[in-house]
Design a protein around this motif. Structure first.
Motif, PDB file in Angstrom:
ATOM      1  N   GLY A  73      -1.351  -6.045  11.443  1.00 13.32           N
ATOM      2  CA  GLY A  73      -2.505  -5.332  11.987  1.00 13.32           C
ATOM      3  C   GLY A  73      -2.261  -3.854  12.254  1.00 13.32           C
ATOM      4  O   GLY A  73      -3.061  -3.003  11.875  1.00 13.32           O
ATOM      5  N   LYS A 102      -8.607 -12.227  20.485  1.00  5.85           N
ATOM      6  CA  LYS A 102      -9.779 -11.550  19.915  1.00  5.85           C
ATOM      7  C   LYS A 102     -10.857 -12.563  19.507  1.00  5.85           C
ATOM      8  O   LYS A 102     -11.759 -12.233  18.720  1.00  5.85           O
ATOM      9  CB  LYS A 102      -9.371 -10.724  18.692  1.00  5.85           C
ATOM     10  N   LYS A 143      -8.038  -7.391  25.519  1.00  7.80           N
ATOM     11  CA  LYS A 143      -7.617  -5.977  25.432  1.00  7.80           C
ATOM     12  C   LYS A 143      -6.123  -5.822  25.703  1.00  7.80           C
ATOM     13  O   LYS A 143      -5.566  -6.480  26.577  1.00  7.80           O
ATOM     14  CB  LYS A 143      -8.396  -5.134  26.458  1.00  7.80           C
ATOM     15  N   ASP A 182      11.141  -7.778   3.561  1.00  6.56           N
ATOM     16  CA  ASP A 182      10.018  -8.656   3.896  1.00  6.56           C
ATOM     17  C   ASP A 182       9.727  -9.581   2.720  1.00  6.56           C
ATOM     18  O   ASP A 182       8.981  -9.237   1.812  1.00  6.56           O
ATOM     19  CB  ASP A 182       8.785  -7.840   4.268  1.00  6.56           C
ATOM     20  N   ASN A 184       7.975 -12.272   2.732  1.00  5.84           N
ATOM     21  CA  ASN A 184       6.765 -13.069   2.953  1.00  5.84           C
ATOM     22  C   ASN A 184       6.118 -13.420   1.602  1.00  5.84           C
ATOM     23  O   ASN A 184       5.765 -12.536   0.823  1.00  5.84           O
ATOM     24  CB  ASN A 184       5.796 -12.234   3.808  1.00  5.84           C
ATOM     25  N   HIS A 187       2.985 -11.891  -0.538  1.00  4.14           N
ATOM     26  CA  HIS A 187       3.014 -10.704  -1.394  1.00  4.14           C
ATOM     27  C   HIS A 187       3.518 -10.982  -2.810  1.00  4.14           C
ATOM     28  O   HIS A 187       3.631 -10.063  -3.615  1.00  4.14           O
ATOM     29  CB  HIS A 187       3.888  -9.628  -0.738  1.00  4.14           C
ATOM     30  N   GLY A 205       1.652  -4.423   4.087  1.00  5.96           N
ATOM     31  CA  GLY A 205       1.124  -3.311   4.873  1.00  5.96           C
ATOM     32  C   GLY A 205       2.155  -2.197   4.997  1.00  5.96           C
ATOM     33  O   GLY A 205       1.853  -1.015   4.848  1.00  5.96           O
ATOM     34  N   PHE A 230      -3.847  -1.138   9.987  1.00  6.28           N
ATOM     35  CA  PHE A 230      -4.160  -1.651   8.650  1.00  6.28           C
ATOM     36  C   PHE A 230      -5.606  -2.147   8.657  1.00  6.28           C
ATOM     37  O   PHE A 230      -5.914  -3.188   9.220  1.00  6.28           O
ATOM     38  CB  PHE A 230      -3.169  -2.745   8.245  1.00  6.28           C
TER      39      PHE A 230
HETATM   40  O1  HDC Z   1      -8.804  -5.216   9.291  1.00  9.25           O
HETATM   41  C1  HDC Z   1      -8.818  -6.453   8.629  1.00  9.25           C
HETATM   42  C2  HDC Z   1      -7.851  -6.413   7.484  1.00  9.25           C
HETATM   43  O2  HDC Z   1      -7.963  -7.159   6.514  1.00  9.25           O
HETATM   44  N1  HDC Z   1      -6.856  -5.515   7.544  1.00  9.25           N
HETATM   45  C3  HDC Z   1      -5.816  -5.382   6.527  1.00  9.25           C
HETATM   46  C4  HDC Z   1      -4.651  -6.274   6.843  1.00  9.25           C
HETATM   47  C5  HDC Z   1      -3.532  -6.059   5.849  1.00  9.25           C
HETATM   48  O3  HDC Z   1      -3.748  -5.931   4.650  1.00  9.25           O
HETATM   49  N2  HDC Z   1      -2.286  -6.004   6.337  1.00  9.25           N
HETATM   50  C6  HDC Z   1      -1.145  -5.767   5.475  1.00  9.25           C
HETATM   51  C7  HDC Z   1      -0.805  -6.923   4.594  1.00  9.25           C
HETATM   52  S1  HDC Z   1      -0.286  -8.363   5.501  1.00  9.25           S
HETATM   53  C8  HDC Z   1       1.422  -8.140   5.679  1.00  9.25           C
HETATM   54  O4  HDC Z   1       1.950  -7.139   5.247  1.00  9.25           O
HETATM   55  C9  HDC Z   1       2.152  -9.215   6.390  1.00  9.25           C
HETATM   56  C10 HDC Z   1       3.645  -8.947   6.488  1.00  9.25           C
HETATM   57  O5  HDC Z   1       4.343  -9.512   5.377  1.00  9.25           O
HETATM   58  C11 HDC Z   1       4.145  -9.594   7.752  1.00  9.25           C
HETATM   59  C12 HDC Z   1       3.927  -8.738   8.983  1.00  9.25           C
HETATM   60  C13 HDC Z   1       5.237  -8.371   9.562  1.00  9.25           C
HETATM   61  C14 HDC Z   1       5.154  -7.759  10.953  1.00  9.25           C
HETATM   62  C15 HDC Z   1       6.390  -6.988  11.297  1.00  9.25           C
HETATM   63  C16 HDC Z   1       7.422  -7.729  12.062  1.00  9.25           C
HETATM   64  C17 HDC Z   1       8.699  -6.953  12.264  1.00  9.25           C
HETATM   65  C18 HDC Z   1      -8.490  -7.571   9.672  1.00  9.25           C
HETATM   66  C19 HDC Z   1      -8.651  -8.949   9.005  1.00  9.25           C
HETATM   67  C20 HDC Z   1      -7.085  -7.411  10.244  1.00  9.25           C
HETATM   68  C21 HDC Z   1      -9.443  -7.464  10.841  1.00  9.25           C
HETATM   69  O6  HDC Z   1     -10.758  -7.452  10.374  1.00  9.25           O
HETATM   70  P1  HDC Z   1     -11.949  -8.199  11.147  1.00  9.25           P
HETATM   71  O7  HDC Z   1     -11.620  -9.630  11.315  1.00  9.25           O
HETATM   72  O8  HDC Z   1     -13.202  -7.824  10.459  1.00  9.25           O
HETATM   73  O9  HDC Z   1     -11.824  -7.556  12.578  1.00  9.25           O
HETATM   74  P2  HDC Z   1     -12.955  -6.819  13.428  1.00  9.25           P
HETATM   75  O10 HDC Z   1     -14.125  -7.741  13.556  1.00  9.25           O
HETATM   76  O11 HDC Z   1     -13.161  -5.461  12.870  1.00  9.25           O
HETATM   77  O12 HDC Z   1     -12.227  -6.661  14.814  1.00  9.25           O
HETATM   78  C22 HDC Z   1     -11.949  -7.776  15.668  1.00  9.25           C
HETATM   79  C23 HDC Z   1     -11.045  -7.319  16.794  1.00  9.25           C
HETATM   80  O13 HDC Z   1      -9.723  -7.112  16.299  1.00  9.25           O
HETATM   81  C24 HDC Z   1      -9.334  -5.737  16.397  1.00  9.25           C
HETATM   82  N3  HDC Z   1      -8.717  -5.355  15.122  1.00  9.25           N
HETATM   83  C25 HDC Z   1      -9.354  -5.118  13.952  1.00  9.25           C
HETATM   84  N4  HDC Z   1      -8.473  -4.797  13.013  1.00  9.25           N
HETATM   85  C26 HDC Z   1      -7.256  -4.808  13.589  1.00  9.25           C
HETATM   86  C27 HDC Z   1      -7.398  -5.167  14.942  1.00  9.25           C
HETATM   87  N5  HDC Z   1      -6.375  -5.266  15.780  1.00  9.25           N
HETATM   88  C28 HDC Z   1      -5.138  -4.985  15.265  1.00  9.25           C
HETATM   89  N6  HDC Z   1      -4.938  -4.647  13.986  1.00  9.25           N
HETATM   90  C29 HDC Z   1      -5.963  -4.545  13.116  1.00  9.25           C
HETATM   91  N7  HDC Z   1      -5.749  -4.173  11.853  1.00  9.25           N
HETATM   92  C30 HDC Z   1     -10.614  -4.965  16.639  1.00  9.25           C
HETATM   93  O14 HDC Z   1     -10.379  -3.800  17.368  1.00  9.25           O
HETATM   94  C31 HDC Z   1     -11.445  -5.982  17.388  1.00  9.25           C
HETATM   95  O15 HDC Z   1     -11.028  -6.033  18.732  1.00  9.25           O
HETATM   96  P3  HDC Z   1     -11.952  -5.411  19.897  1.00  9.25           P
HETATM   97  O16 HDC Z   1     -13.255  -6.124  19.782  1.00  9.25           O
HETATM   98  O17 HDC Z   1     -11.217  -5.707  21.147  1.00  9.25           O
HETATM   99  O18 HDC Z   1     -12.050  -3.941  19.586  1.00  9.25           O
END
Ligand code: HDC
Length: 279
Positions: A73, A102, A143, A182, A184, A187, A205, A230
């Motif tokens: 995220g 969330k 939050k 990574d 995982n 990917h 990411g 992200f």
């Molecule tokens: O934003 C959407 C999405 O798809 N983002 C891209 C995710 C992505 O591609 N990430 C990279 C690839 S995955 C990866 O690399 C995994 C890796 O191998 C392992 C991780 C390793 C970690 C390291 C350890 C050392 C998505 C799906 C994330 C969110 O979209 P929606 O569901 O539409 O969310 P939305 O309705 O807009 O918001 C809901 C609440 O969540 C908060 N939020 C949104 N995006 C966020 C996020 N919080 C954190 N990170 C994000 N990216 C919003 O603020 C909202 O909360 P609130 O209502 O309180 O404001």
């Protein structure tokens, strides 16, 4: 006290990381160990924590945990000591920072401090936020806390970007990037990514974080810290456009996928090391 994990690396790991975030064969300081300016991109700071074993299981923290539903995220990286060594033995100490509910997702933030094994000096500090779809609704706080630069969401100014850097990723970007730590399957393995909702395995990411961080470095020089959200997924082969604004000593930026027009990184910022001049 949390157990530390050792990460030992050398020039081969440095070059592999640099290639993983798109270094070209002509970028000699990044791909040739005998170049007098041989160096690693600063976003390498996210790599040493990768093999660190957290003192908890995600399973025990959020309900219905599935690794297929986990997305990265947000990421905050602070480089606590320059120059970054091109070979070293480091130790990383992980800790749980916070858990948010969330509703549709559970959000977990992990912090890691990485120190030099010989001197004990801090080298990197990271906060990594994971967004676990389907793991919310456990009655937790929606939050998170305010930890300054680590939780800042940077707002781009109204004006057109001061600089834009465009770079096409390759079809093999994730296949190379994963070798830096990574592994995982999301990917690389279509069977795994499909369960997570993606027909084609998506890019890490931290790979497109690294590419965007490289664009900031090329344009404005070294930074003390960098924070991203992200906002959308990237497929290997897509083209990234990093839009940057210089606001005081901070480079505010966002990254767009050219083919779709959608943001993959939003609200991002990097605090420059010294007055914005290149090192
Ligand atoms: O934003 C959407 C999405 O798809 N983002 C891209 C995710 C992505 O591609 N990430 C990279 C690839 S995955 C990866 O690399 C995994 C890796 O191998 C392992 C991780 C390793 C970690 C390291 C350890 C050392 C998505 C799906 C994330 C969110 O979209 P929606 O569901 O539409 O969310 P939305 O309705 O807009 O918001 C809901 C609440 O969540 C908060 N939020 C949104 N995006 C966020 C996020 N919080 C954190 N990170 C994000 N990216 C919003 O603020 C909202 O909360 P609130 O209502 O309180 O404001």
């Amino acid at each position: 006290k949390a157990q530390g994990s050792v990460f030992q690396y050398d020039d081969k790991d440095v070059i592999l990381y640099n290639l993983g975030i798109g270094a070209k064969r002509t970028d000699l300081p990044f791909v040739f160990e005998n170049n007098e300016n041989f160096q690693v991109y600063p976003t390498f700071g996210v790599i040493p924590p990768f093999n660190a074993v957290p003192p908890y299981n995600l399973d025990d923290i959020v309900p219905n945990f599935s690794p297929m539903m986990l997305l990265h995220g947000e990421q905050f990286l602070e480089i606590r000591k320059y120059p970054i060594p091109t070979e070293a033995k480091l130790i990383t100490y992980p800790k749980l920072i916070e858990v948010m509910d969330k509703g549709a997702a559970g959000v977990v933030v992990q912090g890691t401090t990485t120190v030099d094994a010989n001197t004990g000096e801090d080298i990197f500090y990271n906060e990594s936020t994971v967004f676990i779809r389907g793991s919310g609704k456990f009655g937790g706080n929606p939050k998170g806390g305010n930890r300054g630069a680590a939780t800042a969401i940077h707002k781009p100014p109204q004006r057109a970007p001061d600089a834009v850097v465009e770079e096409k990723t390759t079809e093999e970007q994730a296949a190379i990037y994963r070798l830096s730590g990574d592994r995982n399957p999301l990917h690389i393995d279509p069977e795994f990514s499909k369960v997570g909702g993606f027909e084609v395995p998506i890019l890490h990411g931290l790979c497109f974080f690294g590419i965007s961080g490289k664009h900031v470095l090329q344009t404005y020089g070294q930074y003390k810290n960098i924070k991203v959200r992200f906002a959308g997924t990237v497929l290997p082969g897509q083209t990234l456009q990093t839009e940057m604004w210089k606001v005081g000593n901070t480079v505010v930026f966002q990254t767009r996928v050219k083919e779709t027009g959608k943001l993959c990184i939003s609200g991002a910022g990097a605090e420059l090391l010294g007055g914005g001049s290149k090192l």
